[in-house]
Design a protein around this motif. Structure first.
Motif, PDB file in Angstrom:
ATOM      1  N   UNK A 104      10.147 -48.082 -41.185  1.00 56.50           N
ATOM      2  CA  UNK A 104      11.209 -47.936 -40.190  1.00 56.50           C
ATOM      3  C   UNK A 104      12.551 -48.245 -40.827  1.00 56.50           C
ATOM      4  N   UNK A 105      13.570 -47.507 -40.411  1.00 57.57           N
ATOM      5  CA  UNK A 105      14.934 -47.735 -40.882  1.00 57.57           C
ATOM      6  C   UNK A 105      15.872 -47.683 -39.678  1.00 57.57           C
ATOM      7  N   UNK A 106      16.708 -48.695 -39.535  1.00 60.27           N
ATOM      8  CA  UNK A 106      17.617 -48.770 -38.388  1.00 60.27           C
ATOM      9  C   UNK A 106      19.019 -49.110 -38.867  1.00 60.27           C
ATOM     10  N   UNK A 107      20.014 -48.408 -38.329  1.00 58.20           N
ATOM     11  CA  UNK A 107      21.416 -48.677 -38.645  1.00 58.20           C
ATOM     12  C   UNK A 107      22.081 -49.417 -37.492  1.00 58.20           C
ATOM     13  N   UNK A 108      22.948 -50.363 -37.830  1.00 54.61           N
ATOM     14  CA  UNK A 108      23.704 -51.126 -36.841  1.00 54.61           C
ATOM     15  C   UNK A 108      25.183 -51.078 -37.191  1.00 54.61           C
ATOM     16  N   UNK A 130      21.847 -42.454 -35.453  1.00 52.45           N
ATOM     17  CA  UNK A 130      21.132 -43.278 -34.479  1.00 52.45           C
ATOM     18  C   UNK A 130      21.454 -44.759 -34.633  1.00 52.45           C
ATOM     19  N   UNK A 131      22.734 -45.052 -34.888  1.00 52.88           N
ATOM     20  CA  UNK A 131      23.161 -46.430 -35.091  1.00 52.88           C
ATOM     21  C   UNK A 131      23.304 -47.159 -33.756  1.00 52.88           C
ATOM     22  N   UNK A 176      25.272 -52.241 -41.009  1.00 54.48           N
ATOM     23  CA  UNK A 176      24.057 -52.831 -41.570  1.00 54.48           C
ATOM     24  C   UNK A 176      22.904 -51.846 -41.455  1.00 54.48           C
ATOM     25  N   UNK A 177      22.144 -51.731 -42.523  1.00 55.87           N
ATOM     26  CA  UNK A 177      20.914 -50.942 -42.494  1.00 55.87           C
ATOM     27  C   UNK A 177      19.743 -51.869 -42.777  1.00 55.87           C
ATOM     28  N   UNK A 178      18.737 -51.814 -41.940  1.00 55.01           N
ATOM     29  CA  UNK A 178      17.518 -52.597 -42.154  1.00 55.01           C
ATOM     30  C   UNK A 178      16.363 -51.625 -42.316  1.00 55.01           C
TER      31      UNK A 178
END
Length: 396
Positions: A104-108, A130-131, A176-178
């Motif tokens: 999984x990769x999520x942008x904030x 999709x941040x 931030x990317x996690x």
């Protein structure tokens, strides 16, 4: 002059055919080379996580800031092509149907109260990338860090305390990317076969000890003389979509010497060689010894990106982000944090030179008891999700 701080945070917990994909792949090799120079060669990074976030940042840059980012990250000039390519690539890489793999990769995006960004850029980040976007009071840095970390954890991320209160000091926006990866080996190692063994440098001087895992299994394996290395592929899950590629230099050859060979032998050619050897020799048993290991890296990427030709975005007088905001902003630091853990279940004595030039009559041996290079990859696109170098042994 205000500053824009971009934090890139990636974490891997490892237990055990698109044209656009080549852009991310080639960037990955160059970034690992310059990053390992900052970490004395022992490193893990997530090129895909960094590339994903910085692609979004590049869409807000203009002038030389934009051209330098486009050149370093190998981005097309047309914005629509960037967005479409990013969308198609991430859909394939981050949509695993592979049993035994979670990715999984999520942008904030965290904005300081009163900091206004242009609506087109806001829409691009929230829609195409999709941040998750949130406004916070950066002046109350303790509260801002607490709220931001709660939001990151609430997204399902496997990490905590990503941001510190100090990170909000002079910032106006934090991106931030996690990214997290957990993969179970298709052919796991038996824990009972793991033993503490010596680990050497390239000249066979003992430099420490490791818990060495062992298995004999039918795995893709090649001896690539023109690279000066043997190569082993360790698949994850059940469908050959994800795998770890381990590149072990011949004795007396350094990791750096072998790494330079990527200039003429790309990753795609290595996989083609593995496939051709399977056709020629069949899938054979290989005696594999690989250390259990855990690596954590925390590195500022400004200097590696300088080496790749990116300068202006870090200069308060030269940075140009006219598509983001009317305020004068620049990037003070790109901080990358990554962890990888490799064990018997998955990814959360040395042979002499003559053995590396032997034929395939006897059972080949792949004994990673000296520094080696590794890549965690999505194979259909050739995308490097995580990459690194193991050179400092420890008993893990």
């Amino acid at each position: 002059m205000k500053c824009l701080v971009v934090f890139v945070f990636t974490v891997a917990t490892c237990c055990a055919a698109m044209d656009f994909s080549g852009r991310a792949r080639n960037f990955s090799l160059e970034l690992l080379h310059f990053t390992q120079l900052e970490t004395n060669g022992h490193v893990v990074i997530s090129p895909f996580g960094i590339w994903s976030l910085m692609t979004g940042v590049a869409l807000g840059a203009t002038g030389r800031s934009r051209s330098q980012l486009a050149r370093a990250f190998l981005l097309p000039k047309d914005e629509t092509s960037i967005i479409n390519g990013y969308r198609n690539l991430t859909k394939t890489v981050l949509d695993p149907t592979t049993q035994g793999v979670t990715l999984a990769s999520t942008n904030f995006v965290f904005l300081d109260n009163g900091f206004n960004i242009f609506e087109p850029f806001r829409k691009t980040l929230t829609t195409e990338f999709e941040a998750h976007m949130m406004e916070l009071d950066f002046k109350d840095s303790d509260s801002a860090a607490r709220i931001a970390n709660t939001a990151i954890k609430g997204s399902g991320a496997t990490v905590s305390n990503v941001l510190r209160s100090d990170d909000f000091g002079n910032s106006r926006m934090i991106l931030t990317n996690v990214i997290s990866f957990k993969g179970l080996w298709s052919s796991p190692f038996n824990v009972s076969d793991t033993n503490v063994e010596p680990f050497y440098d390239e000249n066979k001087n003992k430099i420490g000890e490791v818990k060495m895992m062992y298995q004999r299994a039918m795995l893709p394996y090649s001896n690539i003389q023109e690279m000066g290395a043997t190569v082993l592929e360790l698949p994850y899950g059940n469908d050959n979509k994800y795998s770890m590629l381990v590149i072990l230099p011949y004795p007396k050859l350094t990791v750096t010497e072998v790494y330079k060979k990527f200039a003429s032998i790309p990753l795609k050619s290595i996989f083609e060689r593995l496939d051709s050897d399977i056709v020629e020799y069949g899938l054979e048993d290989v005696d594999v010894k690989l250390p259990r290991f855990k690596i954590s890296t925390n590195v500022v990427l400004n200097k590696p990106l300088n080496s790749m030709g990116v300068f202006d975005i870090f200069d308060s007088k030269l940075a140009s982000f006219e598509k983001i905001t009317s305020e004068e902003i620049y990037i003070s630091a790109i901080v990358h944090k990554a962890d990888i853990e490799v064990t018997e279940s998955g990814t959360v004595a040395s042979a002499d030179t003559s053995a590396y030039f032997a034929d395939r009559i006897s059972t080949p041996t792949f004994e990673a008891n000296r520094p080696f290079i590794y890549f965690v990859m999505e194979k259909t696109t050739g995308t490097v999700i995580f990459s690194g170098i193991y050179s400092k042994p420890s008993v893990f």
